[in-house]
Design a protein around this motif. Structure first.
Motif, PDB file in Angstrom:
ATOM      1  N   GLN A   1       8.486  -0.350  12.979  1.00  0.00           N
ATOM      2  CA  GLN A   1       8.372   1.176  13.540  1.00  0.00           C
ATOM      3  C   GLN A   1       9.106   2.085  12.961  1.00  0.00           C
ATOM      4  N   VAL A   2      10.614   1.605  12.859  1.00  0.00           N
ATOM      5  CA  VAL A   2      11.749   2.633  12.452  1.00  0.00           C
ATOM      6  C   VAL A   2      11.266   3.116  10.814  1.00  0.00           C
ATOM      7  N   GLN A   3      10.934   1.984  10.232  1.00  0.00           N
ATOM      8  CA  GLN A   3      10.578   2.255   8.672  1.00  0.00           C
ATOM      9  C   GLN A   3       9.317   3.396   8.552  1.00  0.00           C
TER      10      GLN A   3
ATOM     11  N   PRO B   1       0.753  -1.224  -0.056  1.00  0.00           N
ATOM     12  CA  PRO B   1       0.013  -0.115  -0.064  1.00  0.00           C
ATOM     13  C   PRO B   1       0.949   1.076   0.149  1.00  0.00           C
ATOM     14  N   SER B   2       0.373   2.445  -0.554  1.00  0.00           N
ATOM     15  CA  SER B   2       1.215   3.523  -0.345  1.00  0.00           C
ATOM     16  C   SER B   2       0.917   4.323   0.845  1.00  0.00           C
TER      17      SER B   2
ATOM     18  N   GLU C   1      -0.841   1.590   6.490  1.00  0.00           N
ATOM     19  CA  GLU C   1      -1.277   0.436   5.698  1.00  0.00           C
ATOM     20  C   GLU C   1       0.066  -0.309   5.587  1.00  0.00           C
ATOM     21  N   LYS C   2       0.950   0.411   5.148  1.00  0.00           N
ATOM     22  CA  LYS C   2       2.330  -0.675   4.618  1.00  0.00           C
ATOM     23  C   LYS C   2       2.691  -1.060   5.974  1.00  0.00           C
ATOM     24  N   SER C   3       2.826  -0.474   6.889  1.00  0.00           N
ATOM     25  CA  SER C   3       3.521  -1.165   8.288  1.00  0.00           C
ATOM     26  C   SER C   3       2.622  -2.213   8.827  1.00  0.00           C
TER      27      SER C   3
ATOM     28  N   VAL D   1       0.987  -9.021   1.399  1.00  0.00           N
ATOM     29  CA  VAL D   1       0.491 -10.206   2.648  1.00  0.00           C
ATOM     30  C   VAL D   1      -0.008 -11.452   1.930  1.00  0.00           C
ATOM     31  N   ASP D   2      -0.841 -11.271   0.797  1.00  0.00           N
ATOM     32  CA  ASP D   2      -1.373 -12.263  -0.097  1.00  0.00           C
ATOM     33  C   ASP D   2      -0.275 -13.075  -0.712  1.00  0.00           C
ATOM     34  N   ILE D   3       0.814 -12.267  -1.228  1.00  0.00           N
ATOM     35  CA  ILE D   3       1.861 -13.138  -1.846  1.00  0.00           C
ATOM     36  C   ILE D   3       2.585 -13.907  -0.510  1.00  0.00           C
TER      37      ILE D   3
END
Lengths: 219, 219
Positions: free
Chosen positions: B70-72, A86-87, A91-93, A153-155
């Motif tokens: 978290q860092v990212q 996700p951008s 959501e990325k975390s 996560v699907d991958i």
């Protein structure tokens, strides 16, 4: 610059399957080199001197190791098409969190359930079922872990799909019974061309696991 | 929108130290909340139901778990200053690889230096030194793992320094004599205010480990 992409992989590896899927989703042409990780070829040692494991992604001669790191790399380099992560940073975390959960928690019992016996196997099955249920809860009512779109996560998880039959056979349990929504999710994923091409035949995996079990003294 | 940042942490955690450093590198004001790991707060259990572990970063009420993640996250949200990860995708993949190496290897092995004895301890000592020498090799002649700039891998590793005297005392080893270049890197990192503020006194950590050993019946 011409893109030369090589993937050192081993056909039953659920980790290699992730990288194959990500490359296919991005439409990246690559050379696949079957690499038995138990036979440490000079190329494998040169490209992954620290772990000496597959998969190794080699892009214009430079190696990238660890499958989830490879997926992020592929997503960042071939960023003009089909985003995998996700951008939004939050959501990325969350996507990274679940990728890590699959690698840190799910992996161990997923092989112990077919690779061990007795009490160790019983404990592994119990733990694995818990993790399947946790993953099912996280999916919720979404079509994919990525929401509407097949994503990171699907991958990370679908790579294990080829091994489900082996886990069930040797672990003596039914994933469908324990986590039916998860099985529905797999059905959505396995019609994707990238997934079809990356998967190993589950019966071949069972044969492979059989041989491995003998060598582990479990059979 | 007001940025409310809370960090649930435990003072000797080398993982919590990473997040503290990253927040300070970005100049983010945050509320630090000390958790008693033998009596976890309802907030911790609510914010990290899967692992129930610290550190947990709570940003405007939403939790981010796992220190590397978290860092990212911090790097992506507060992207205006002091970049933590490199901008080049290949360099980013390498940084992630080494942080992953540290996560996979350093903690488990180093823990054995103060929780085991006899042959198991000797094997752990040998492996820890090998791991640290591998990291020292990767550092090479660079001032930081990130090159000229303090970055992701430096942040991932530096917290472990506060535990070195404990490993040395209870494991009977000398990290300084085995990895002198690494200790030069440590000194350079400690000159940074963000690091100095985020790390506890190593003597206090050693005292804490001595208490843990008593509690575990190892003394």
């Amino acid at each position: 610059m011409t893109n030369q992409v090589i993937l050192l992989d081993f056909w039953p590896s659920m980790f290699g399957m992730r990288t194959k899927i990500a490359l296919a989703e991005k439409g990246v042409e690559y050379e696949y080199k079957e690499t038995d990780p138990w036979v440490k070829t000079p190329l494998l040692i040169e490209m992954n001197p620290v772990h000496k494991k597959i998969p190794v992604l080699i892009h214009n001669g430079k190696p990238i190791c660890e499958s989830l790191i490879q997926i992020e790399y592929i997503d960042e380099v071939w960023s003009d098409t089909y985003p995998i992560l996700p951008s939004d940073p939050y959501e990325k975390s969350q996507a990274r969190f679940w990728g890590e959960f699959i690698d840190r928690k799910f992996y161990d019992p997923s092989w112990k359930v077919w690779g061990t016996k007795g009490e160790e196997q019983v404990a592994a099955r119990k733990e694995l079922i818990e993790h399947f249920k946790t993953l099912e809860t996280e999916l919720g009512d979404k079509p994919y872990y990525g929401g509407e779109v097949f994503g990171f996560v699907d991958i990370a998880l679908i790579g294990y799909y080829s091994w489900f039959k082996a886990m069930e056979k040797f672990g003596e349990f039914s994933i469908e019974k324990e986590a039916p929504k998860l099985i529905e999710w797999t059905k959505r994923c396995i019609v994707r061309e990238s997934v079809i091409k990356a998967m190993a035949d589950p019966d071949n995996i069972i044969q492979y696991a059989c041989v491995f079990r003998k060598s582990l003294g479990v059979e | 929108m007001a940025n409310e940042v809370i960090l649930l942490d435990f003072w000797p955690s080398m993982f919590g130290m990473r997040t503290r450093i990253a927040l300070r590198e970005k100049g983010v004001e945050f509320e630090y909340r000390e958790e008693d790991l033998r009596n976890k707060s309802p907030l911790l259990l609510q914010m990290n139901p899967i692992h129930k572990k610290i550190p947990v970063l709570i940003h405007n009420g939403k939790p981010v778990c796992e220190s590397s993640i978290q860092v990212q996250y911090i790097d992506e949200v507060w992207s205006h200053k002091n970049p933590i990860l490199p901008s080049d995708p290949y360099q980013r993949a390498q940084a992630r690889f080494w942080a992953d190496f540290i996560d996979k290897k350093v903690y488990d092995v180093s823990r054995k230096t103060w929780t085991t004895k006899g042959e198991e301890l000797e094997a752990a000592k040998k492996e820890l030194i090998e791991i640290l020498k591998t990291l020292e090799s990767e550092l090479g002649d660079k001032p930081y793992f990130g090159g000229d700039e303090f970055g992701y891998v430096d942040i991932a590793l530096i917290g472990f320094y506060t535990w070195f005297p404990a490993y040395e005392k209870f494991g009977n080893l000398s990290i300084e004599s085995e990895c002198p270049k690494l200790m030069v890197w440590v000194k350079k990192c400690l000159e940074r205010e963000t690091v100095a503020k985020s790390l506890p006194d190593p003597h206090k950590v050693t005292e804490f480990v001595a208490e843990l050993r008593k509690r575990f019946g190892l003394e």
